[in-house]
Write an enzyme that holds these catalytic residues in place. Structure first.
Site, PDB file in Angstrom:
ATOM      1  N   GLU A  69       9.971   1.230 -12.762  1.00 18.90           N
ATOM      2  CA  GLU A  69      11.324   0.724 -12.127  1.00 18.90           C
ATOM      3  C   GLU A  69      12.566   1.075 -12.794  1.00 18.90           C
ATOM      4  O   GLU A  69      12.412  -0.052 -14.425  1.00 18.90           O
ATOM      5  CB  GLU A  69      10.759  -0.206 -11.485  1.00 18.90           C
ATOM      6  CG  GLU A  69       9.404  -0.442 -11.004  1.00 18.90           C
ATOM      7  CD  GLU A  69       9.479   0.610  -9.720  1.00 18.90           C
ATOM      8  OE1 GLU A  69      10.636   0.949  -9.829  1.00 18.90           O
ATOM      9  OE2 GLU A  69       8.390   0.663  -9.240  1.00 18.90           O
ATOM     10  N   ARG A  85       6.996  -7.285   4.609  1.00 17.78           N
ATOM     11  CA  ARG A  85       6.997  -6.618   5.406  1.00 17.78           C
ATOM     12  C   ARG A  85       5.231  -7.346   5.779  1.00 17.78           C
ATOM     13  O   ARG A  85       4.847  -7.524   6.642  1.00 17.78           O
ATOM     14  CB  ARG A  85       6.411  -5.566   5.631  1.00 17.78           C
ATOM     15  CG  ARG A  85       7.514  -4.131   5.984  1.00 17.78           C
ATOM     16  CD  ARG A  85       6.910  -3.117   4.958  1.00 17.78           C
ATOM     17  NE  ARG A  85       6.117  -2.082   5.447  1.00 17.78           N
ATOM     18  CZ  ARG A  85       6.067  -1.208   5.868  1.00 17.78           C
ATOM     19  NH1 ARG A  85       6.731  -0.454   4.928  1.00 17.78           N
ATOM     20  NH2 ARG A  85       4.780  -0.356   6.355  1.00 17.78           N
ATOM     21  N   CYS A  92       6.316  -7.775  -6.567  1.00 21.61           N
ATOM     22  CA  CYS A  92       6.780  -6.908  -7.158  1.00 21.61           C
ATOM     23  C   CYS A  92       8.674  -6.688  -7.455  1.00 21.61           C
ATOM     24  O   CYS A  92       8.650  -6.868  -8.241  1.00 21.61           O
ATOM     25  CB  CYS A  92       6.102  -5.479  -6.876  1.00 21.61           C
ATOM     26  SG  CYS A  92       4.762  -5.357  -7.102  1.00 21.61           S
ATOM     27  N   HIS A 137       4.755   0.231 -12.136  1.00 19.22           N
ATOM     28  CA  HIS A 137       3.686  -0.105 -10.940  1.00 19.22           C
ATOM     29  C   HIS A 137       2.488   1.317 -11.153  1.00 19.22           C
ATOM     30  O   HIS A 137       3.261   2.617 -11.910  1.00 19.22           O
ATOM     31  CB  HIS A 137       4.661   0.502  -9.314  1.00 19.22           C
ATOM     32  CG  HIS A 137       5.248  -0.225  -8.638  1.00 19.22           C
ATOM     33  ND1 HIS A 137       6.547  -0.818  -8.326  1.00 19.22           N
ATOM     34  CD2 HIS A 137       4.094  -1.336  -8.309  1.00 19.22           C
ATOM     35  CE1 HIS A 137       6.271  -1.622  -7.327  1.00 19.22           C
ATOM     36  NE2 HIS A 137       5.194  -2.447  -7.573  1.00 19.22           N
TER      37      HIS A 137
HETATM   38  N1  PCA Z   1       2.667  -5.025  -5.948  1.00 14.11           N
HETATM   39  C1  PCA Z   1       3.318  -5.546  -4.985  1.00 14.11           C
HETATM   40  C2  PCA Z   1       2.540  -7.274  -5.237  1.00 14.11           C
HETATM   41  C3  PCA Z   1       2.018  -7.481  -6.382  1.00 14.11           C
HETATM   42  C4  PCA Z   1       1.670  -5.766  -6.337  1.00 14.11           C
HETATM   43  O1  PCA Z   1       0.904  -6.047  -7.423  1.00 14.11           O
HETATM   44  C5  PCA Z   1       4.407  -4.824  -4.955  1.00 14.11           C
HETATM   45  O2  PCA Z   1       4.565  -4.179  -5.094  1.00 14.11           O
HETATM   46  O3  PCA Z   1       5.248  -5.554  -4.270  1.00 14.11           O
END
Ligand code: PCA
Length: 216
Positions: free
Chosen positions: A80, A90, A143, A167
């Site tokens: 990111e 959501r 996240c 991610h």
């Molecule tokens: N993914 C979610 C929240 C926790 C996770 O592992 C997100 O992308 O916001």
């Protein structure tokens, strides 16, 4: 010795595993040479997640902080570029909270850029044989909350640390019908070890000058 804190999240949204924690655990169990790695699982809860991150940074005094989260549906590991100062959920978090258009930190800057060399990190993942890309949005759920929260912690409380958010895709056990992309946590962990070595050795202002931009 570079000290690394790597975090993953607890399962959320009715799932029984979260591959971000699976991968973080594996990296800490077998860290790359020259790095000490502490893994901490964060709750998937607005507010509490950043409090737990602050406690973990205080306890392990890392040079480098990598926070991981699950991005179901993405085909590769995504580094990111930015966290934004907004919560817009959501689905409820694991405490049942569902903020809509609330700042992560009232009165704080609109966004924080990652202080990782994001393009060098993507290159390191690919060189390790793991599909990867730069992402320009971490969403607006927990996240992004942690991506922004980490940027704010570094800017205000831990100026000697560098860090960013990454991610990871679903693990194969989450998509047994094969209708969505998935990567085994061990594969993700293999790529993350290469990412850590690169991030530890590359200041963000010496990132690769290659385009990883998007037209939309
Ligand atoms: N993914 C979610 C929240 C926790 C996770 O592992 C997100 O992308 O916001």
């Amino acid at each position: 010795m570079t000290r690394v804190l790597i975090t993953g999240f607890a399962p959320f949204g009715g799932e029984s595993v979260n591959p971000s924690w699976q991968a973080a655990f594996l990296v800490a169990a077998e860290p790359p040479a020259g790095l000490t790695v502490t893994a901490v699982e964060l709750p998937c809860v607005f507010g509490e997640s950043v409090d737990a991150l602050r406690d973990a940074i205080r306890a392990s005094t890392p040079d480098l902080v990598i926070c991981l989260g699950q991005a179901g549906g993405r085909p590769g590991v995504t580094v990111e570029r930015i966290g934004i100062n907004i919560d817009d959920a959501r689905i409820p978090d694991n405490a049942g909270d569902r903020p809509i258009d609330e700042p992560v930190v009232p009165g704080a800057p609109a966004a924080y850029f990652s202080t990782l060399p994001v393009k060098a990190c993507v290159a390191a993942l690919r060189e390790a044989g793991v599909p990867a890309a730069v992402s320009n949005t971490a969403g607006t759920f927990v996240c992004n909350h942690v991506a922004y929260g980490l940027g704010h912690l570094i800017a205000t409380e831990f100026p000697h640390a560098r860090g960013g958010f990454v991610h990871v895709p679903w693990s194969p056990e989450q998509v047994t019908d094969g209708t969505a992309p998935a990567l085994p946590p061990a594969t993700v962990a293999h790529g993350l070890r290469a990412l850590l070595v690169t991030a530890a050795g590359t200041p963000a202002d010496q990132d690769l000058k290659v385009t990883e931009g998007a037209t939309h």
